[in-house]
Design an enzyme around this catalytic site. Sequence first.
Site, mmCIF file in Angstrom:
data_model
loop_
_atom_site.group_PDB
_atom_site.id
_atom_site.type_symbol
_atom_site.label_atom_id
_atom_site.label_comp_id
_atom_site.label_asym_id
_atom_site.label_seq_id
_atom_site.Cartn_x
_atom_site.Cartn_y
_atom_site.Cartn_z
ATOM 1 N N LEU A 46 -1.276 -8.555 38.616
ATOM 2 C CA LEU A 46 -0.557 -9.296 39.660
ATOM 3 C C LEU A 46 0.502 -10.245 39.126
ATOM 4 C CD1 LEU A 46 -3.364 -10.072 42.252
ATOM 5 C CD2 LEU A 46 -1.721 -8.199 42.240
ATOM 6 N N CYS A 105 -7.397 -6.221 44.596
ATOM 7 C CA CYS A 105 -6.794 -5.923 43.297
ATOM 8 C C CYS A 105 -7.868 -5.850 42.220
ATOM 9 C CB CYS A 105 -5.755 -6.953 42.897
ATOM 10 S SG CYS A 105 -5.006 -6.510 41.310
ATOM 11 N N LYS A 133 -5.784 -5.129 53.074
ATOM 12 C CA LYS A 133 -5.792 -3.986 52.152
ATOM 13 C C LYS A 133 -7.127 -3.928 51.422
ATOM 14 C CE LYS A 133 -2.985 -1.713 48.676
ATOM 15 N NZ LYS A 133 -1.666 -1.711 48.041
ATOM 16 N N ILE A 151 -5.589 3.267 50.558
ATOM 17 C CA ILE A 151 -6.512 2.534 49.709
ATOM 18 C C ILE A 151 -5.741 1.824 48.598
ATOM 19 C CG2 ILE A 151 -8.486 4.061 50.028
ATOM 20 C CD1 ILE A 151 -7.744 5.565 47.485
HETATM 21 C C1 LIG Z 1 1.797 -0.492 38.833
HETATM 22 C C2 LIG Z 1 1.085 -0.769 40.121
HETATM 23 C C3 LIG Z 1 1.051 -2.084 40.619
HETATM 24 C C4 LIG Z 1 0.384 -2.358 41.819
HETATM 25 N N1 LIG Z 1 0.395 -3.636 42.293
HETATM 26 C C5 LIG Z 1 -0.198 -3.922 43.482
HETATM 27 C C6 LIG Z 1 -0.129 -5.224 44.039
HETATM 28 O O1 LIG Z 1 0.486 -6.141 43.476
HETATM 29 N N2 LIG Z 1 -0.739 -5.451 45.228
HETATM 30 C C7 LIG Z 1 -1.405 -4.462 45.914
HETATM 31 O O2 LIG Z 1 -1.922 -4.729 47.007
HETATM 32 N N3 LIG Z 1 -1.471 -3.200 45.419
HETATM 33 C C8 LIG Z 1 -0.886 -2.905 44.217
HETATM 34 N N4 LIG Z 1 -0.943 -1.617 43.731
HETATM 35 C C9 LIG Z 1 -1.652 -0.567 44.477
HETATM 36 C C10 LIG Z 1 -0.684 0.273 45.323
HETATM 37 O O3 LIG Z 1 -0.071 -0.535 46.307
HETATM 38 C C11 LIG Z 1 -1.405 1.452 46.001
HETATM 39 O O4 LIG Z 1 -2.401 0.946 46.857
HETATM 40 C C12 LIG Z 1 -2.049 2.404 45.006
HETATM 41 O O5 LIG Z 1 -1.250 2.548 43.872
HETATM 42 C C13 LIG Z 1 -2.328 3.787 45.592
HETATM 43 O O6 LIG Z 1 -1.143 4.427 45.993
HETATM 44 P P1 LIG Z 1 -0.343 5.512 45.079
HETATM 45 O O7 LIG Z 1 -1.358 6.470 44.566
HETATM 46 O O8 LIG Z 1 0.646 6.124 46.007
HETATM 47 O O9 LIG Z 1 0.296 4.722 43.988
HETATM 48 C C14 LIG Z 1 -0.276 -1.317 42.525
HETATM 49 C C15 LIG Z 1 -0.232 -0.013 42.020
HETATM 50 C C16 LIG Z 1 0.442 0.275 40.848
HETATM 51 C C17 LIG Z 1 0.466 1.690 40.346
#
Ligand SMILES: Cc1cc2nc3c(=O)[nH]c(=O)nc-3n(C[C@H](O)[C@H](O)[C@H](O)COP(=O)(O)O)c2cc1C
Lengths: 296, 274
Positions: free
Chosen positions: A61, A118, A158, A184
């Site tokens: 974060l 997170c 979330k 998710i």
């Molecule tokens: C590099 C990275 C940083 C992320 N940072 C956050 C964040 O700061 N806050 C949050 O709620 N989710 C965060 N996520 C989660 C994503 O928002 C998302 O829920 C998760 O990656 C699943 O989606 P995807 O498979 O399409 O990436 C992060 C994901 C990645 C890969």
Amino acid sequence: MKNPVTVASGTFGYGGEYDRYFDVARLGAVTTKSLSLKPRPGNRPPRLVETPAGMLNAIGLQNVGIDAYLRDKAPFLREKRVPIIGNIYGATPDEYAELARRLEAEDAADAIEANLSCPNVHDAQRATGPVLVSQSCEAIGAYTRAIRAATRLPLFVKLTPNVMNIQEPALAAEEAGADGVCLINTLLGMAIDAETRRPKLSNIVGGLSGPAIRPVAVKMVWDAARALRIPIIGTGGIACAADAIEFLLAGATAVSVGSMSFRQPDAAVQVVEGIEAYLRRHGIGAVTELIGAMQV
Amino acid sequence: MAERDVRFIHEAEVLANDAVAPGHLRMRVRAEEMARHARAGQFCMVQTARGLAPFLRRPMCFERILPDGFQLLYKIEGEGTRLLAEMTPGTRLSIQGPLGNGFDAGPDVARRIIVAGGIGVAPFPALADAILAACGEPPEVVLAARTRDMLLCADLFGALGCRVHLATDDGSAGERAYAAQMLERLEPGPDTRVYACGPIIMMKTTADVALAAGAECHVSLEAHMACGDGACLGCVVEAREEREGERMVRVCVDGPVFDARIIDWEARDHAHDL
Ligand SMILES: Cc1cc2nc3c(=O)[nH]c(=O)nc-3n(C[C@H](O)[C@H](O)[C@H](O)COP(=O)(O)O)c2cc1C
Ligand SMILES: Cc1cc2nc3c(=O)[nH]c(=O)nc-3n(C[C@H](O)[C@H](O)[C@H](O)COP(=O)(O)OP(=O)(O)OC[C@H]3O[C@@H](n4cnc5c(N)ncnc54)[C@H](O)[C@@H]3O)c2cc1C
Ligand code: FES
């Protein structure tokens, strides 16, 4: 939202990072990186590991903090006239409430997404597993009520997929006044270098994202949709319009494109266009007709 | 998902892709638009497969920037670079860039020395071109590698008129010495700018020699990357001090080229080897 597609928090920076690739105003909304009251430095590197059709991250974060967001980042998104989903992270219910209050007072978000899930902000070596707020229904209730009381903006909570039954935390959020849930966040995971025997992430544990997790996410959305009255933002491994439509059919009202933007920076607009083409091809008038429309 | 041209993402055409040493290849691609904007020291993110695995793009710097595209020089490291090595002329390759800050090739110092270790030589032919154009004279070059076979680009630098000092760990060509020792012998001074790229330990020792002599030292760093664009915060390295409230710097947008003085080399030692 003019279309049901946003970007997943943490995969799109604060929006400006992608301005050179496409006009972010083409998205239904931009979701910000998680914002905290004070800037956070995040975890030590290495923070990324590629995995089959996906990746593990342990960013921790890192973010500029709410003040710098309000001063330096929000004006760009406001100028673009794209709806903003302000994703927030705090250590206590009060911190979340304060963040939501400030985003509303400064007109720097059109909706709040509370990141209660997170996996990367704890000491992996001491805990047996991360203790996430959204792994406890009581905690979800307390945090959600605190944020609810602080803002009139639409509130999305979330949630983590690392639970026994996703319906329980989802219902806890609904009962505490959330307007929707986002499903998710990343799945907990880790990777070890066989040669050196060392963990590949400095934090040891990280969050798995990307196409590899999509079937898990679709199932979670489907489970939650059958229990909830409030809408769901479906997230997890969306790479193209057909993937997004899967989430809608499973019961999501909107979707967010996450890690795929790393591979293809304009992936989210391709999803927007692909959904439009799908609706035309199938003679469907409104995308809402797809929500929960899986046929068994 | 259908690939297509958007700003900063191009469907480049592979023109040539040939072995230059065991496990090392040089690829020439046509990408006119990107070449027009690219500077020495910048990089691109290359998609190594059309399917979703490998999922992430691979960062690759420009070995040489040409009127109609550029050259990449790469080492087969794992699955992604193995797939790159299989590409034949005519293949379409999705590349994103140019990304990152690039080198300062300006004439504001009297003497310029490039110090390259192994595949770390990759960004330097483009830099030598840029220095020659900006300063009217070629840089000096220290080319270090484990063995003779891995001394890449010596002919390229020679053709530009560079004085090239060779060194190998095993003495199979040039001096039997490390890069930093070679630099020391060249006696850099306060009017010198040293450019270094290679293994972390080689950059650290080279920076120590350069900085102790009062020279500037610019290093080009590597880190695992997802976005290449400053959005994911995955590629950070630790800086010695906070800058604007941040102690982490992003290799993709704040770098890949950094003033060696700002990097916390001790932290880099502890960070796992790439
Ligand atoms: C590099 C990275 C940083 C992320 N940072 C956050 C964040 O700061 N806050 C949050 O709620 N989710 C965060 N996520 C989660 C994503 O928002 C998302 O829920 C998760 O990656 C699943 O989606 P995807 O498979 O399409 O990436 C992060 C994901 C990645 C890969
Ligand atoms: C700015 C920059 C410029 C680079 N330029 C060159 C170049 O010109 N020539 C060259 O041969 N190599 C270069 N590299 C290193 C190159 O990106 C890696 O060797 C490559 O990503 C390895 O991919 P792989 O699939 O073959 O290996 P794998 O080990 O299978 O890759 C797995 C994952 O780790 C990442 N990774 C592995 N090693 C590295 C590394 N050293 N640096 C960054 N990520 C890594 C990969 O990108 C991938 O995400 C550069 C790296 C950076 C950061
Ligand atoms: S690679 Fe994403 S911030 Fe540098």
